[in-house]
Scaffold this motif. Structure first.
Motif, PDB file in Angstrom:
ATOM      1  N   GLY A 164      28.076  16.051   1.838  1.00  0.00           N
ATOM      2  CA  GLY A 164      28.116  15.132   0.705  1.00  0.00           C
ATOM      3  C   GLY A 164      26.718  14.699   0.312  1.00  0.00           C
TER       4      GLY A 164
ATOM      5  N   ARG B  27      31.570  11.961   0.003  1.00  0.00           N
ATOM      6  CA  ARG B  27      31.823  13.108   0.876  1.00  0.00           C
ATOM      7  C   ARG B  27      32.539  14.193   0.071  1.00  0.00           C
ATOM      8  NH1 ARG B  27      30.618  12.670   6.131  1.00  0.00           N
ATOM      9  NH2 ARG B  27      30.235  10.587   6.986  1.00  0.00           N
ATOM     10  N   THR B  28      32.159  15.431   0.312  1.00  0.00           N
ATOM     11  CA  THR B  28      32.663  16.547  -0.480  1.00  0.00           C
ATOM     12  C   THR B  28      33.849  17.217   0.201  1.00  0.00           C
ATOM     13  OG1 THR B  28      30.456  16.976  -1.360  1.00  0.00           O
ATOM     14  CG2 THR B  28      32.072  18.757  -1.542  1.00  0.00           C
ATOM     15  N   ASP B  29      34.989  17.233  -0.487  1.00  0.00           N
ATOM     16  CA  ASP B  29      36.142  18.011  -0.058  1.00  0.00           C
ATOM     17  C   ASP B  29      35.969  19.393  -0.674  1.00  0.00           C
ATOM     18  OD1 ASP B  29      38.601  19.284   0.220  1.00  0.00           O
ATOM     19  OD2 ASP B  29      39.738  17.422   0.028  1.00  0.00           O
ATOM     20  N   GLN B  30      35.510  20.356   0.139  1.00  0.00           N
ATOM     21  CA  GLN B  30      35.167  21.674  -0.408  1.00  0.00           C
ATOM     22  C   GLN B  30      36.387  22.447  -0.892  1.00  0.00           C
ATOM     23  OE1 GLN B  30      31.708  23.798   1.490  1.00  0.00           O
ATOM     24  NE2 GLN B  30      32.272  22.481   3.218  1.00  0.00           N
TER      25      GLN B  30
ATOM     26  N   SER C 121      36.996  21.128  -4.317  1.00  0.00           N
ATOM     27  CA  SER C 121      35.909  21.595  -5.186  1.00  0.00           C
ATOM     28  C   SER C 121      36.120  23.046  -5.597  1.00  0.00           C
ATOM     29  CB  SER C 121      34.558  21.448  -4.473  1.00  0.00           C
ATOM     30  OG  SER C 121      34.285  20.099  -4.182  1.00  0.00           O
TER      31      SER C 121
END
Length: 215
Positions: free
Chosen positions: A91, A102-105, A108
């Motif tokens: 993130g 925070r990145t939820d791939q 995405s």
């Protein structure tokens, strides 16, 4: 390099194990364990939907947990928190260990593919150089690429290293669970799963187990 293509995952697994035992170079690794190793092994499984694990490999509970592993940020597989790496590890940092987002791939990737089904940018990263270059225990699976062509979704994974006897099957079905999730959300058919293993090896303690596998 060794490449093999099979309809079903277990058939491919058995083929690679046989190749490692016949042609692998013996190597003492960083943990002072002896292995037989082949470099750059690429396996393409054309029918992941109908693939089943080897008989007796999983309990039903463990199999369901394995298929859900990459989707669950609290799950761990072979000591590695892949679900966390994929869904909440990376993130935008505002401090050493503090993230503003925070990145939820997985989400995405879904957004990219819904926006443009021909994109070549639907990539999931697992290896984190900011911490993994300084650790002994690092993820074996480092990258997953998703691509759609002719209304089929293809998954390609890259492993820096994999214990082919003990871990490859688990990795495959965790990847299948991810592919199934993406396929359902994008409403496209599941295509093949391809796994590139830079180091494909068998530990000496498992040599007899591998030789006893029925072809």
């Amino acid at each position: 390099m060794f490449t093999t293509e099979s309809q079903l995952a277990t058939d491919a697994w058995k083929t690679v194990l046989k190749q490692i035992m016949e042609f692998g170079d013996e190597l003492e690794d960083e943990n002072e364990e002896f292995t037989k190793e082949l470099l750059n092994v690429v396996v393409k499984v054309n029918d992941p939907i109908n693939s089943q694990p080897p008989e007796g490999y999983f309990t039903i509970k463990k199999f369901k947990r394995c298929e859900n592993h990459f989707l669950d940020p609290e799950s761990r597989l072979n000591g590695t928190d892949y679900g966390n790496r994929i869904r909440s590890h990376f993130g935008f940092k505002i401090g050493r260990d503090v993230y503003s987002i925070r990145t939820d791939q997985i989400e995405s990737v879904l957004v990219r593919l819904k926006r443009n089904s021909t994109t070549r940018r639907a990539v999931i990263t697992i290896f984190d150089p900011s911490i993994d270059h300084y650790k002994d225990n690092v993820p074996s699976l480092v990258m997953i690429d998703i691509i759609i062509r002719k209304n089929r979704i293809y998954l390609t994974a890259v492993c820096r290293s994999v214990d082919y006897y003990g871990s490859w099957i688990q990795n495959f079905f965790a990847l299948r669970g991810l592919l199934k999730y993406l396929s359902n959300h994008l409403k496209v058919k599941m295509g093949p799963i391809t796994i590139h293993s830079v180091s494909a090896h068998v530990y000496k303690r498992n040599y007899k187990d591998v030789l006893n596998i029925k072809s």
